[in-house]
Design an enzyme around this catalytic site. Structure first.
Site, PDB file in Angstrom:
ATOM      1  N   TYR A 145       0.853  -1.191   0.000  1.00 40.65           N
ATOM      2  CA  TYR A 145       0.000   0.000   0.000  1.00 40.65           C
ATOM      3  C   TYR A 145       0.887   1.238   0.000  1.00 40.65           C
ATOM      4  O   TYR A 145       1.882   1.296   0.738  1.00 40.65           O
ATOM      5  CB  TYR A 145      -0.882   0.006   1.251  1.00 40.65           C
ATOM      6  CG  TYR A 145      -1.770   1.235   1.369  1.00 40.65           C
ATOM      7  CD1 TYR A 145      -2.835   1.435   0.485  1.00 40.65           C
ATOM      8  CD2 TYR A 145      -1.538   2.194   2.353  1.00 40.65           C
ATOM      9  CE1 TYR A 145      -3.650   2.556   0.595  1.00 40.65           C
ATOM     10  CE2 TYR A 145      -2.355   3.318   2.467  1.00 40.65           C
ATOM     11  CZ  TYR A 145      -3.407   3.495   1.582  1.00 40.65           C
ATOM     12  OH  TYR A 145      -4.213   4.604   1.693  1.00 40.65           O
ATOM     13  N   ASP A 240       9.293   2.820   0.043  1.00 40.26           N
ATOM     14  CA  ASP A 240       8.240   3.474   0.807  1.00 40.26           C
ATOM     15  C   ASP A 240       8.439   3.059   2.264  1.00 40.26           C
ATOM     16  O   ASP A 240       8.032   1.982   2.678  1.00 40.26           O
ATOM     17  CB  ASP A 240       6.868   3.055   0.284  1.00 40.26           C
ATOM     18  CG  ASP A 240       5.729   3.761   1.024  1.00 40.26           C
ATOM     19  OD1 ASP A 240       6.024   4.425   2.045  1.00 40.26           O
ATOM     20  OD2 ASP A 240       4.575   3.633   0.601  1.00 40.26           O
ATOM     21  N   LYS A 268       4.219   8.787   9.187  1.00 37.64           N
ATOM     22  CA  LYS A 268       3.967   8.181  10.496  1.00 37.64           C
ATOM     23  C   LYS A 268       4.965   8.646  11.572  1.00 37.64           C
ATOM     24  O   LYS A 268       4.827   9.768  12.035  1.00 37.64           O
ATOM     25  CB  LYS A 268       3.848   6.665  10.323  1.00 37.64           C
ATOM     26  CG  LYS A 268       2.660   6.384   9.362  1.00 37.64           C
ATOM     27  CD  LYS A 268       2.214   4.979   9.177  1.00 37.64           C
ATOM     28  CE  LYS A 268       0.920   4.985   8.362  1.00 37.64           C
ATOM     29  NZ  LYS A 268       0.869   4.145   7.211  1.00 37.64           N
TER      30      LYS A 268
HETATM   31  C1  LIG Z   1       0.251   4.654   5.817  1.00 33.07           C
HETATM   32  C2  LIG Z   1       1.021   4.421   4.580  1.00 33.07           C
HETATM   33  C3  LIG Z   1       0.987   5.297   3.488  1.00 33.07           C
HETATM   34  C4  LIG Z   1       0.010   6.446   3.422  1.00 33.07           C
HETATM   35  O1  LIG Z   1       0.242   7.381   4.396  1.00 33.07           O
HETATM   36  P1  LIG Z   1      -0.969   8.377   4.822  1.00 33.07           P
HETATM   37  O2  LIG Z   1      -0.324   9.313   5.765  1.00 33.07           O
HETATM   38  O3  LIG Z   1      -2.012   7.505   5.409  1.00 33.07           O
HETATM   39  O4  LIG Z   1      -1.427   9.037   3.569  1.00 33.07           O
HETATM   40  C5  LIG Z   1       1.837   5.092   2.438  1.00 33.07           C
HETATM   41  N1  LIG Z   1       2.688   4.052   2.437  1.00 33.07           N
HETATM   42  C6  LIG Z   1       2.750   3.173   3.451  1.00 33.07           C
HETATM   43  C7  LIG Z   1       3.734   2.063   3.401  1.00 33.07           C
HETATM   44  C8  LIG Z   1       1.903   3.318   4.543  1.00 33.07           C
HETATM   45  O5  LIG Z   1       1.921   2.412   5.519  1.00 33.07           O
END
Ligand SMILES: *Cc1c(COP(=O)(O)O)cnc(C)c1O
Length: 425
Positions: A145, A240, A268
């Site tokens: 994701y 990511d 995060k």
């Molecule tokens: C949470 C997440 C996102 C998206 O971040 P948001 O702040 O929710 O837009 C993108 N990549 C990864 C791996 C994530 O866990």
């Protein structure tokens, strides 16, 4: 009129004004067939709902909470910062300080931009990869994701090796036709795509540890292989690290696995609980970003002074005590062992994937190394596991396809209590 409301009442009323009553779908508890608990406040490893229940929290706001909730020192700094103004839309010293700290932690991020969400960071990093390589296609992995931007909300098309199709209504077909889908931990699936489209591929984007289909670890050599094949074809490698950054180690997954990407996205933890995310990488590549280069990207609240304050303090606390990474890994391993033991006692097939403070338990015979393995888990069994945990005061993700996050604030006693409850199933 009574002002006190239960979670159930609040949920019903919220549905009148918010789609499904929630501001992010997983919060609706649909997968686990329960009414979501509405949170009143949280402190340390505990989260408290409006109904007066106290839970040990293993969601940690889906990743930011590595220090636990409402850490005194972070709150103190944030309180000071708010008096100086909530947003300026102009550069501050704190943005520079945070960028320096990030660069020191993750040396591959030589030049970086601050944005407000992980979605925005990934969307921008991909634009940079396309702008720099002058290529349009991107490769992502099934089950990873990367936020909800149009080109990434995809599922596989009908024929292998064709471009992806939208996985959400409202995404035009044309927005996804440059996205190709490979299988996590499957080098051949990547090789095939590159053999056919290699010269057109701007980048591979990957979660170095996949933590949005439960937790799936990269197998030996997989990340190295992605590094090699992108180098070979002149494509970029984007890690990511929105979850893994500052969680797997202070230097993220790239330090943990010793594989260096061209671009990295963070979110995060980097905002210490405030809306903040970052993308960055090699200087030469990031120099395509406006105003230096032709790739446009901007944000009214980018580098927000309160968010950068929370980020700086969080990173300072992590950096000043790097032993915490071993400490939280140790706690996480205890939970993993309890899950395996529970499976043995019940004679039930259980797969437990764990790395650092990320953990997930699947109810399946099959080892879980990819999306297919993850989706082989018995979801009804997850629902009963979730219900058991919640009813015993343990708050875990209301979905099989999310990680369990352990924080510095979880005490040995709380971990033990959690293990006992896992074993009581
Ligand atoms: C949470 C997440 C996102 C998206 O971040 P948001 O702040 O929710 O837009 C993108 N990549 C990864 C791996 C994530 O866990």
């Amino acid at each position: 009129m009574r002002t006190y409301k239960t979670s159930e009442q609040l949920f019903e009323q919220s549905k009148n004004v918010i789609p499904g009553g929630v501001n992010s779908p997983v919060r609706a508890f649909l997968a686990v067939k329960r009414t979501p608990v509405f949170i009143h406040h949280a402190k340390g490893s505990h989260i408290y709902d409006v109904d007066g229940n106290d839970y040990i929290d293993y969601v940690g706001s889906w990743g930011p909470g590595i220090l636990g909730h409402a850490h005194e020192e972070v709150i103190e700094e944030v309180q000071k910062a708010v008096y100086d103004g909530l947003t300026f839309g102009a550069p501050t010293k704190k943005e520079y300080q945070l960028a320096e700290m990030i660069h020191e932690a993750i040396p591959s991020m030589e030049l970086m931009r601050m944005v407000s969400s992980g979605t925005e960071a990934v969307m921008s990093a991909i634009r940079v990869a396309r702008g720099y390589t002058k290529r349009d296609m991107i490769v992502k992995f099934k089950g990873c994701y990367h936020g909800h931007s149009d080109g990434l909300l995809v599922k596989a098309g009908s024929a292998a090796l064709t471009s992806a199709v939208p996985d959400s209504a409202g995404v035009p077909r044309s927005y996804t036709e440059n996205t190709l889908i490979a299988l996590y931990n499957d080098k051949d699936s990547v090789r095939e795509i590159f053999e056919q489209y290699g010269e057109k591929i701007a980048c591979i984007i990957v979660e170095p540890v996949a933590a949005n289909m439960g937790v799936v670890l990269p197998q030996d050599g997989f990340l190295e292989f992605l590094r090699e094949i992108t180098n070979q074809y002149g494509s970029l490698l984007i890690f990511d690290e929105v979850i893994t950054g500052f969680r797997l180690s202070y230097g993220g997954a790239q330090q943990y696995y010793k594989v260096t990407p061209d671009l990295t996205t963070l979110g995060k933890i980097v905002g210490g609980g405030m809306p903040m995310a970052v993308y960055g990488g090699k200087r030469e590549i990031m120099e395509v970003v406006s105003p230096l280069g032709g790739v446009y990207q901007a944000g009214t609240l980018s580098g927000n002074p309160v968010a950068t304050t929370a980020g700086i303090k969080t990173l300072e606390l992590l950096k000043s005590n790097l032993g915490i990474y071993d400490e939280i890994e140790e706690k996480t391993r205890c939970l993993a062992e309890a899950m395996k033991e529970a499976g043995r006692r019940k004679g039930e097939p259980v797969q437990v994937n764990q790395v650092g403070s990320l953990l997930c338990c699947y109810f399946t015979e099959q080892q879980v190394n990819d999306y297919q393995g993850a989706t082989s888990s018995d979801l009804d069994r997850y629902t009963s596991y979730f219900g058991h945990m919640l009813d015993h005061g343990i708050y875990i993700a209301p979905s099989q396809f999310e990680a369990m996050f352990v924080s510095l604030a979880h005490t040995k006693e709380e971990i033990q209590k959690t293990c006992d409850i896992i074993l009581q199933q």
